[in-house]
Structure formats: C-alpha cells, structure tokens
Design an enzyme around this catalytic site. Structure first.
Site, mmCIF file in Angstrom:
data_model
loop_
_atom_site.group_PDB
_atom_site.id
_atom_site.type_symbol
_atom_site.label_atom_id
_atom_site.label_comp_id
_atom_site.label_asym_id
_atom_site.label_seq_id
_atom_site.Cartn_x
_atom_site.Cartn_y
_atom_site.Cartn_z
ATOM 1 N N HIS A 118 0.832 -1.212 0.000
ATOM 2 C CA HIS A 118 0.000 0.000 0.000
ATOM 3 C C HIS A 118 0.871 1.269 0.000
ATOM 4 O O HIS A 118 2.071 1.196 -0.270
ATOM 5 C CB HIS A 118 -0.986 -0.026 1.170
ATOM 6 C CG HIS A 118 -1.672 -1.364 1.306
ATOM 7 N ND1 HIS A 118 -2.736 -1.738 0.515
ATOM 8 C CD2 HIS A 118 -1.391 -2.427 2.101
ATOM 9 C CE1 HIS A 118 -3.105 -2.986 0.851
ATOM 10 N NE2 HIS A 118 -2.303 -3.417 1.793
ATOM 11 N N GLU A 155 -1.877 0.427 8.023
ATOM 12 C CA GLU A 155 -1.064 -0.680 7.499
ATOM 13 C C GLU A 155 0.097 -0.138 6.664
ATOM 14 O O GLU A 155 1.214 -0.658 6.725
ATOM 15 C CB GLU A 155 -1.930 -1.619 6.651
ATOM 16 C CG GLU A 155 -1.149 -2.794 6.078
ATOM 17 C CD GLU A 155 -1.953 -3.640 5.097
ATOM 18 O OE1 GLU A 155 -3.161 -3.370 4.915
ATOM 19 O OE2 GLU A 155 -1.366 -4.567 4.503
ATOM 20 N N HIS A 212 2.980 -6.857 4.503
ATOM 21 C CA HIS A 212 1.587 -6.464 4.785
ATOM 22 C C HIS A 212 1.220 -6.793 6.219
ATOM 23 O O HIS A 212 1.951 -7.491 6.929
ATOM 24 C CB HIS A 212 0.623 -7.234 3.862
ATOM 25 C CG HIS A 212 0.676 -6.789 2.438
ATOM 26 N ND1 HIS A 212 -0.265 -5.965 1.866
ATOM 27 C CD2 HIS A 212 1.592 -7.050 1.472
ATOM 28 C CE1 HIS A 212 0.052 -5.745 0.607
ATOM 29 N NE2 HIS A 212 1.180 -6.384 0.334
ATOM 30 N N GLU A 294 1.889 -11.511 5.713
ATOM 31 C CA GLU A 294 0.913 -10.787 6.527
ATOM 32 C C GLU A 294 1.374 -10.969 7.969
ATOM 33 O O GLU A 294 1.275 -12.051 8.543
ATOM 34 C CB GLU A 294 -0.495 -11.383 6.336
ATOM 35 C CG GLU A 294 -1.012 -11.325 4.903
ATOM 36 C CD GLU A 294 -1.599 -9.968 4.531
ATOM 37 O OE1 GLU A 294 -1.525 -9.023 5.348
ATOM 38 O OE2 GLU A 294 -2.133 -9.850 3.407
HETATM 39 ZN ZN ZN Z 1 -2.147 -5.285 2.668
#
Ligand code: ZN
Length: 330
Positions: A118, A155, A212, A294
């Site tokens: 992102h 995030e 992430h 993640e």
């Molecule tokens: Zn993400």
C-alpha cells in the site's frame, strides 16, 4: 490486508557544530575561516542531501528510534502531510541504496526487492488507485488503501517501517536492496500492483518480499506467508517461481515465528502459516521468487499492540531478513 493484492518517517540528522578550539584564536586567518566555514559546511550538507551520496554508508544497522509521529495517533496526521524533515531525509532521495559493506560468499551480488504494501497517500488518491490493471489472469485495482488498527495506525505506515528496518538488516549483510516505493518521495500513491511486480523483475531480484498486515475480525491472530499458485494466462506465468517461492516463504515464516514469537495464523492455512493464492497480481506477474507476508491482524487488539511496537517491528524485520538470507544461502 489479504483480500487485496496490492499491495499502499522521516529521520532527522544532527546539526554539525562548526565551533572548534582554534576558533578562539583571533587572527585574521581564523576570522576568515570562521566566516567561510559555515558557508562551506552548509554547501556540503546541501550536496549530501540533494545527491544522497555518502549517507547510506553511515546509516546504522538498525534504524534509529522512530519519531513521536510514529505513534498510532500521529500516523494519520503524518500521512496526510509529511513533516518538513521528510524532504531532507537521506532516504527520501532514492529507493535504492548502496550496501553498507561488500558482501562475501553466497550473498555477494545478491539483490532483494522489498515491497512495502500500500501507500499512506492512497487514501487521498482513490480515483488513481481504483483504476484497473491487467494481472494476466484477471483485471484488478491498481492498488488499495490497506487496513488500519482500531486506533488508526495505518497498514501502510507499518509496512514502510518494517521494510526500512528490513533493508537496514539486509544491507548490513552486504545485500543490494531495492524498495518498490518509499515514504517522503515524490510518489503520492501506489505503485500499481503490476508495477510492483515489474520492479522486482527488472531488478532481477534473487528474492522479493511484499510486506503487509491483515485486517480481519478480532480473535483472528498470527502471521501467514502467501505463496504464488501456478498460473499461466496473459502476462502471468509462475511455473518457474512456484518452487523457489515456496522455499523462500517457508524460510521467512519459520524465522519470523522464531524472531517474533508469533504463531502461524489461527484462521487460515491450517496452522502452517502458509497460504497459496492465484489472485494476487503482485505474485502472478512476478518472474522472480516472491512471497507476501501478513505479519499479524491489525484488527485484533493483541496483534495490533505488537504491530504498533517498534521493538516488535525490529524483531519482525530481523526474522524476515533471516529467512531471506537463509534462502540466498548466506
Ligand atoms: Zn495489505
């Protein structure tokens, strides 16, 4: 977050005190030097900032403690308007930085691309990031905003912080590191997921990791590593990377778990901490060994407390780095 693919701190430098003992000697020469020295020094500092030269080599192995703006409350603000110091950050001048030390042995000449998931600016550029791009198997949004903790820690802030820490650890080992984007640069959003993949491909990266954190309901905890499925459609052909990406992912997962003490996700992956997906453009379009990690669930209070801890993020970066180094044979 895991439903997208898309993948979206400034540092201050100490001022240099120009005073020296000889300055007290009031000769004509000393006065002339005293007048000229600050000017020359200012010019040198400006050159260093503009060119970015000479700064990375001095960067410590671990990033210095983060400024107060990296608290949960400060992140939303800092993402909206980068602080003035961001414009003079040595890291803002380039996404690629030179190794701190020449690598020896199996790490010599290795390149790692780190993709901070992102971008904190994506929230303000929804038209741009909603544009569809071709991921071979499908079309998908250019990028997404990512998730946040319940207290507002983004995030995108987390991924950038971990990525910088990860870069520092890898550079200390002599690995060449490329970030797909970096906070404080002229890039206000993205890159798009296809470009994120292309950066790894064009760098001929030996390993690529996209960082992430997930955003699912509370009670779902732990980390998971996403591996590319075998896909062949359009510009996507992962046949050559499925095997090595699994090796990379297994090493990253086990080292991440050891370094952070986190358990594999309790909500997917059947307790292995590994998930295979065929819907992520960042993986489908990669021609280099690549995984996503993640690191935890931002919407779970206990996971979020870890994700917001600078100390924990350093452990996370160390664990990911250890996995990459192991994969590279170092
Ligand atoms: Zn993400």
């Amino acid at each position: 977050m895991r439903y997208d693919d898309s993948s979206p701190a400034p540092e201050s430098r100490d001022s240099i005190d120009p005073d020296r003992p000889w300055y007290t000697r009031r000769s004509t020469l000393a006065v002339a030097v005293a007048v000229l020295a600050p000017t020359l020094l200012a010019g040198w500092v400006l050159t260093q900032v503009v060119t970015g030269t000479g700064t990375d080599a001095k960067r410590p192995a671990a990033l210095s403690p983060l400024p107060a703006s990296h608290t949960a409350a400060g992140d939303a603000k800092s993402s909206a308007s980068p602080s003035p110091s961001a414009s003079v950050s040595p890291q803002a001048s380039a996404s690629t930085s030179a190794p701190a030390a020449p690598a020896r042995g199996p790490l010599a000449g290795k390149t790692v691309v780190i993709d901070p998931g992102h971008n904190t600016g994506n929230f303000k550029h929804t038209d741009e990031i909603d544009r569809q791009v071709d991921i071979g198997t499908n079309r998908k949004e250019c990028d997404t905003t990512g998730t946040t903790t319940n207290s507002g820690y983004m995030e995108a802030e987390f991924t950038m912080d971990v990525s910088r820490r990860l870069r520092a650890v890898l550079e200390e080992r002599g690995v060449k590191v490329v970030l797909t984007h970096e906070a404080g640069t002229a890039r206000p959003w993205g890159p798009c997921i296809d470009e994120r993949a292309r950066i790894g491909n064009e760098a001929r990266a030996d390993a690529v990791v996209s960082v992430h954190a997930d955003g699912v309901s509370a009670g779902n905890r732990g980390y998971h590593v996403i591996l590319p499925a075998r896909v062949k459609a359009g510009g996507a052909d992962t046949a050559a990377i499925v095997g090595p990406s699994r090796q990379l992912g297994e090493r990253i997962g086990s080292n991440f778990s050891r370094a952070t003490g986190s358990a594999p996700a309790n909500y997917l992956g059947s307790g292995t901490g590994l998930v295979v997906r065929d819907d992520l453009g960042g993986l489908n379009l990669s021609t280099r060994p690549k995984v996503f990690i993640e690191c935890g669930n931002m919407r779970d209070g206990k996971d979020a407390a870890q994700l917001m801890s600078a100390e924990w993020r350093q452990k996370a970066a160390q664990g990911i780095a250890d996995g990459i180094v192991g994969f590279l044979g170092g």
